[in-house]
Scaffold this motif. Structure first.
Motif, short mmCIF file in Angstrom:
data_model
loop_
_atom_site.label_atom_id
_atom_site.label_comp_id
_atom_site.label_asym_id
_atom_site.label_seq_id
_atom_site.Cartn_x
_atom_site.Cartn_y
_atom_site.Cartn_z
N TYR A 257 0.83 -1.24 -0.10
CA TYR A 257 0.05 0.17 0.02
C TYR A 257 0.90 1.36 0.07
N GLN A 258 1.80 1.10 0.86
CA GLN A 258 2.75 2.44 1.00
C GLN A 258 3.43 2.80 -0.43
N TYR A 259 3.75 1.80 -1.23
CA TYR A 259 4.53 2.08 -2.47
C TYR A 259 3.56 2.08 -3.73
N GLY A 260 2.28 1.88 -3.49
CA GLY A 260 1.37 2.22 -4.56
C GLY A 260 1.16 1.10 -5.64
N VAL A 261 1.25 -0.17 -4.86
CA VAL A 261 1.00 -1.23 -5.90
C VAL A 261 -0.37 -1.24 -6.49
N ASP A 262 -0.49 -1.30 -7.68
CA ASP A 262 -1.76 -1.39 -8.22
C ASP A 262 -2.48 -2.45 -8.32
N LEU A 263 -2.20 -3.64 -8.64
CA LEU A 263 -2.67 -4.91 -8.95
C LEU A 263 -1.96 -6.00 -8.30
N GLU A 264 -2.74 -6.90 -7.42
CA GLU A 264 -1.91 -8.20 -6.67
C GLU A 264 -2.52 -9.33 -7.19
N LEU A 275 -11.39 -8.84 -6.03
CA LEU A 275 -11.84 -7.94 -4.79
C LEU A 275 -12.02 -6.66 -5.21
N TRP A 276 -12.80 -5.77 -4.48
CA TRP A 276 -12.65 -4.26 -4.70
C TRP A 276 -11.52 -3.63 -4.11
N PRO A 277 -10.99 -2.78 -4.49
CA PRO A 277 -9.75 -2.01 -4.06
C PRO A 277 -10.02 -2.26 -2.48
N VAL A 278 -8.83 -2.63 -1.93
CA VAL A 278 -9.11 -2.94 -0.45
C VAL A 278 -7.59 -2.78 0.27
N TYR A 279 -7.80 -2.00 1.33
CA TYR A 279 -6.71 -2.01 2.36
C TYR A 279 -7.24 -2.22 3.92
N LYS A 296 -8.52 3.62 -4.64
CA LYS A 296 -7.62 3.99 -3.52
C LYS A 296 -6.86 3.17 -2.99
N ALA A 297 -6.79 2.14 -3.35
CA ALA A 297 -6.29 1.00 -2.74
C ALA A 297 -5.89 -0.18 -3.72
N PRO A 298 -5.13 -1.24 -3.45
CA PRO A 298 -4.67 -2.18 -4.42
C PRO A 298 -5.93 -3.11 -4.78
N VAL A 299 -5.90 -3.66 -5.99
CA VAL A 299 -7.01 -4.56 -6.27
C VAL A 299 -6.26 -5.78 -6.22
N HIS A 300 -7.16 -6.95 -5.81
CA HIS A 300 -6.47 -8.34 -5.81
C HIS A 300 -7.22 -9.24 -6.53
N ILE A 301 -6.66 -9.96 -7.32
CA ILE A 301 -7.27 -11.05 -8.02
C ILE A 301 -6.53 -12.50 -7.66
N ILE A 302 -7.44 -13.38 -7.35
CA ILE A 302 -7.17 -14.59 -6.99
C ILE A 302 -7.57 -15.51 -8.03
N THR A 303 -6.64 -16.26 -8.69
CA THR A 303 -6.97 -17.05 -10.07
C THR A 303 -6.24 -18.29 -9.94
N GLY A 304 -6.82 -19.27 -8.95
CA GLY A 304 -6.10 -20.49 -8.91
C GLY A 304 -6.97 -21.91 -9.28
N SER A 305 -8.03 -21.45 -10.29
CA SER A 305 -8.72 -22.63 -10.60
C SER A 305 -8.51 -23.17 -11.89
#
Length: 378
Positions: A257-264, A275-279, A296-305
């Motif tokens: 979050y501190q370094y402005g990561v956009d997508l995780e 996910l919605w942008p979350v912190y 206003k926060a990173p977006v998370h994508i879980i793609t393990g399927s």
């Protein structure tokens, strides 16, 4: 007989065959299992390649030669708009998405394939990068990954970063938070490296060229699955670190979050969840109408399927407030980096044979300032 000097002969596609030669060497790797298998790892570095060019090559020595293969060198332009396939947890058994990915790759739909959790790396589908931790390797302190792969940097292949188009992509290991029998050294070394890499990526000149910062790791810090994994707990080790170690092990959410990561990007859960942008468990949408425009926060994508012998995971009945979309279909994710402000994501359902969810993500600003900036519309 084993050739101690390995040769690669290569040339531009359509040009003179094998016009260039490069030499490498072989190293010995002994498996840590009960059979103590001996393997020979051959490495050759090809230099002075023409960016975005197709090459043909074969490998060998006076002991014999391989079949002919091909590759495309990296397009180094910051205006390049790369197309990605993203997936995790594809196994040798039940690889549901493999045939579709093979066909789409052969059709030229992708420039890069990111495997966010490596159980297999099939020679039938050509991957530009083959990631991440082999968790069954943990018994041998990840020795296969450290000895047999060749990733950028000098970090034993466990964490590294690279640039493509308008993005800086960081790959790291979440396993260092769980296999503490090998000590805390890897965990702290990785954290210090991540901090230094993010600082470099956020230098004004670098962030101007590569405004997107994208991370990828195996075990997520958020998920709404029902299996009791780390991501189902508020006190996630990956998210908040570990208080049961001396010294205390730092988590990754504050750093990203501190370094402005956009997508995780994550995997491990055998489902898809966006996910919605979350912190800090709070939603920070860009706006109620356009949540992914200037988030206003990173977006998370879980793609393990993508499909493996462990089949699907399940979800809790009621999604968390930060969960935007969930699916238990087999599938994988497509991503396109259009430019420095526009990124497109869609999830492909291999059960329904079509995209099941799609979203644009737009950003403006630089580094952590992007959480406070204002972005123009489409």
């Amino acid at each position: 007989r084993i050739a101690r000097v390995i040769v690669v002969e290569y040339g531009l596609w359509g040009g003179k065959l094998f016009s260039h030669t490069a030499e490498g060497d072989a190293s010995v790797f002994i498996d840590g299992g009960p059979e103590n298998r001996t393997m020979y790892v051959h490495r050759v570095t090809l230099t002075d390649l023409t960016p975005a060019a197709s090459y043909v090559y074969h490998c060998g020595s006076d002991a014999g030669w391989s079949d002919i293969f091909y590759f495309t060198s990296l397009n180094e332009s910051v205006s390049f708009s790369p197309r990605f396939a993203l997936f995790g947890d594809m196994g040798n058994e039940n690889p549901q998405s493999l045939s579709r990915l093979q066909k789409e790759t052969q059709m030229g739909m992708y420039d890069v394939i990111l495997h966010i959790a490596l159980e297999m790396c099939s020679s039938q589908i050509r991957m530009s990068l083959c990631l991440h931790q082999v968790w069954r390797n943990a018994a041998f302190n990840f020795s296969h990954y450290r000895s047999r792969f060749s990733m950028p940097g000098h970090t034993e292949n466990l964490w590294y970063s690279w640039n493509i188009g308008p993005a800086h992509i960081i790959s790291f290991s979440t396993e260092v938070y769980f296999y503490l029998e090998y000590g805390l050294d890897l965990l702290f070394r990785q954290y210090e490296w991540l901090q230094a890499d993010l600082q470099e990526a956020n230098r004004p000149a670098n962030r101007a060229q590569r405004p997107w910062i994208i991370t990828m790791g195996h075990r997520p810090m958020y998920c709404s699955n029902d299996d009791g994994d780390d991501c189902t707990h508020f006190q996630s080790y990956v998210r908040l670190g570990r208080n049961d170690t001396k010294p205390v092990a730092p988590g990754l959410e504050d750093l990203f979050y501190q370094y402005g990561v956009d997508l995780e990007l994550w995997a491990h859960e055998h489902t898809y969840e966006r996910l919605w942008p979350v912190y800090d468990y709070k939603v920070f949408n860009g706006s109620s109408e356009e949540p992914y425009v200037n988030p206003k926060a990173p977006v998370h994508i879980i793609t393990g399927s993508a499909g493996c012998r462990e089949k699907h995971d399940g979800f809790i009945p009621k999604p968390r407030d930060w969960s935007a979309f969930r699916s238990t279909d087999y599938g994988y994710t497509r991503m396109r980096l259009l430019n420095g402000t526009h990124l497109y994501l869609e999830q492909v359902s291999d059960d329904q044979f079509c995209p099941s969810a799609a979203d644009w993500m737009l950003r403006c600003g630089r580094g952590s300032q992007s959480w406070r900036g204002i972005c123009g519309g489409l």
